[in-house]
Design a protein around this motif. Structure first.
Motif, mmCIF file in Angstrom:
data_model
loop_
_atom_site.group_PDB
_atom_site.id
_atom_site.type_symbol
_atom_site.label_atom_id
_atom_site.label_comp_id
_atom_site.label_asym_id
_atom_site.label_seq_id
_atom_site.Cartn_x
_atom_site.Cartn_y
_atom_site.Cartn_z
ATOM 1 N N PRO A 56 0.941 -1.089 0.023
ATOM 2 C CA PRO A 56 -0.070 0.032 0.028
ATOM 3 C C PRO A 56 0.798 1.250 0.158
ATOM 4 C CG PRO A 56 -0.837 -1.494 1.518
ATOM 5 C CD PRO A 56 0.603 -1.958 1.168
ATOM 6 N N HIS A 60 0.294 3.850 -3.081
ATOM 7 C CA HIS A 60 -0.165 5.347 -2.633
ATOM 8 C C HIS A 60 0.796 6.330 -3.493
ATOM 9 C CE1 HIS A 60 -1.819 8.831 -0.722
ATOM 10 N NE2 HIS A 60 -0.374 9.346 -0.422
ATOM 11 N N THR A 64 -0.541 8.547 -6.852
ATOM 12 C CA THR A 64 -0.160 9.838 -6.526
ATOM 13 C C THR A 64 0.570 10.644 -7.547
ATOM 14 O OG1 THR A 64 -0.954 9.725 -4.159
ATOM 15 C CG2 THR A 64 0.242 11.708 -4.922
ATOM 16 N N SER A 441 -5.008 0.576 -7.881
ATOM 17 C CA SER A 441 -5.561 0.586 -6.293
ATOM 18 C C SER A 441 -6.144 -0.894 -6.156
ATOM 19 C CB SER A 441 -6.846 1.500 -6.604
ATOM 20 O OG SER A 441 -6.698 2.893 -6.527
ATOM 21 N N TYR A 445 -3.391 -2.129 -3.215
ATOM 22 C CA TYR A 445 -4.427 -1.981 -1.868
ATOM 23 C C TYR A 445 -5.288 -3.339 -1.529
ATOM 24 C CZ TYR A 445 -3.677 2.967 -2.409
ATOM 25 O OH TYR A 445 -3.153 4.347 -2.389
#
Length: 463
Positions: A56, A60, A64, A441, A445
């Motif tokens: 994760p 991230h 981003t 994602s 995640y």
């Protein structure tokens, strides 16, 4: 008739050491020891937590970064105003692999500490010392297991690179490999500090405090040495944050490479010294002092190394080819006195765009930071604040500009060299790409944590 091979062994401080020579049995024992350390690594909950969290964290950073990269590329119908300056190194790789800097700083050292502290607390260290082989071999096995474990954690980062290529993104292999090398050396440094702290401290908690204290100490050194020059700034150039910054800029410096390897090896060696319970305190203290002096000698030698390689595709760490060829002819010492405070944006611009490049081509460059303040807000005009003095062959020139062309003009004038003729070189056009992080994602995640949890469950179930 084949005669049996004679071997000798002696008990030294609880350590059984085989006879001199490398035999197939000793090689087999080393691989068995390495497998044992590998199994213990995967038996560590701290390592599984590292694997669980790294996915994760990397995801991230990657998601981003892709979003911001798309905006800078003109996503949403806007003009790609920043396209010429867009590079995957700055826009994608550095923010994505920034998660590994956090992991190497706050997570990976605890994995290294656990490998030593657990054996010390359980008494397994005494049994380990009685196994065939010297202590250096056993520490080497632990180090290889740790570095192998770190390579496993790189899977999410490599997956992010694969996704970026799948989206149609560009990557320049030299700067990508250079960044991976930097993070690998950063992990080695953290492992060395963690292992040394665990060997010196009585328990894992104390070792963790020592490791965090070292990390905070390097931050303080970076802050104090910023823009001050001299020995303090030279020392701050070898802190973990500063060394990684060179790799993030696409620069491979030989002195940084040697220094990081030396500090890492010193940490592992220090652990070997203090884990040898059969040695007296006097012997271990003497060995520690000898190690410290050796490390200081190596660091001094590394600081004198000037070789460096610009791995960046846009040559951000280099002047133009004609300027570099002309500057390489200058052998006279050049002294630059900068009257700018550390927090002045002009000093940052001067450091990144001029001084960093000059240090690569001028063998005798001395930079003196003479500002007494830190912000520059309360400097008096009569104290020459904002001036930059250039001195060579007894002559001085003062300018206030930090623009590369102006600085080079003053250096050529002092050296008595005609400026080179600049040809129309290919201008770096950048690699704009406006895409969305499709599927990232779900992978970082969802899929990655699920896979780690399943593997952890299967391993514990098998036991």
């Amino acid at each position: 008739m084949r005669l049996p091979r004679k071997t000798t062994s002696r008990l030294e401080g609880g350590l059984v050491r085989p006879g001199v020579g490398t035999s197939p049995n000793s090689k087999r024992s080393f691989w068995q020891l390495l497998r044992k350390e590998w199994r213990e690594l995967f038996a560590s909950r701290s390592y599984w937590l590292l694997l669980l969290m790294i996915g994760p964290l990397v995801g991230h950073g990657f998601i981003t970064a892709v979003g911001l990269y798309a905006e800078a590329s003109g996503g949403g119908g806007g003009p790609a105003a920043l396209a010429q300056g867009l590079t995957p190194l700055d826009g994608i790789l550095v923010p994505t692999f920034g998660a590994y800097d956090l992991a190497a700083m706050f997570l990976f050292p605890f994995v290294a500490i656990r490998m030593i502290a657990a054996e010390k607390q359980s008494g397994g260290l005494k049994l380990l010392l009685q196994l065939p082989g010297n202590l250096a071999t056993k520490v080497t096995a632990k180090v290889l297991a740790l570095l192998g474990g770190w390579i496993v954690t790189l899977l999410p980062g490599l997956l992010a690179i694969a996704l970026w290529k799948f989206y149609g993104g560009h990557l320049y292999p030299p700067e990508t490999l250079n960044l991976l090398l930097g993070h690998f050396l950063r992990a080695m440094l953290s492992a060395g500090i963690g292992v040394a702290a665990a060997a010196l401290a009585e328990n894992a908690a104390s070792a963790a405090i020592v490791t965090l204290g070292f990390t905070v100490g390097t931050w303080i050194l970076d802050f104090i040495a910023a823009g001050r020059g001299g020995f303090l700034q030279q020392l701050a150039a070898y802190t973990p944050t500063a060394t990684l910054r060179f790799f993030e800029h696409g620069l491979l410096r030989l002195n940084v490479f040697v220094a990081m390897l030396a500090i890492s090896a010193a940490g592992f060696t220090l652990a070997g010294i203090w884990l040898h319970t059969g040695r007296t305190w006097r012997f271990r203290l003497l060995a520690t002092v000898t190690l410290a002096l050796t490390l200081a000698f190596v660091m001094v030698g590394a600081n004198a190394m000037r070789a460096s390689w610009d791995a960046s595709e846009n040559r951000r760490n280099s002047f133009s080819s004609p300027d570099e060829a002309t500057l390489s002819q200058i052998q006279q010492p050049l002294k630059i006195t900068v009257v700018l405070s550390p927090e002045d944006p002009r000093l940052t611009d001067f450091e990144q765009n001029v001084l960093r490049k000059l240090r690569r081509v001028l063998p005798h460059l001395d930079v003196d930071y003479s500002s007494t303040g830190r912000t520059g807000l309360f400097e008096k005009p009569e104290e020459h604040y904002g001036e930059i003095w250039y001195e060579m062959n007894g002559r001085k020139i003062v300018k206030r500009s930090t623009i590369e062309e102006v600085v080079l003009e003053q250096i050529y004038k002092l050296a008595g060299i005609n400026p080179p003729v600049h040809s129309d070189e290919n201008t770096f056009s950048g690699y704009p790409l406006s895409v969305s992080p499709r599927g990232a994602s779900w992978i970082f995640y969802g899929l990655w944590p699920l896979v780690i949890i399943i593997l952890w469950w299967m391993k514990n179930r098998g036991e």
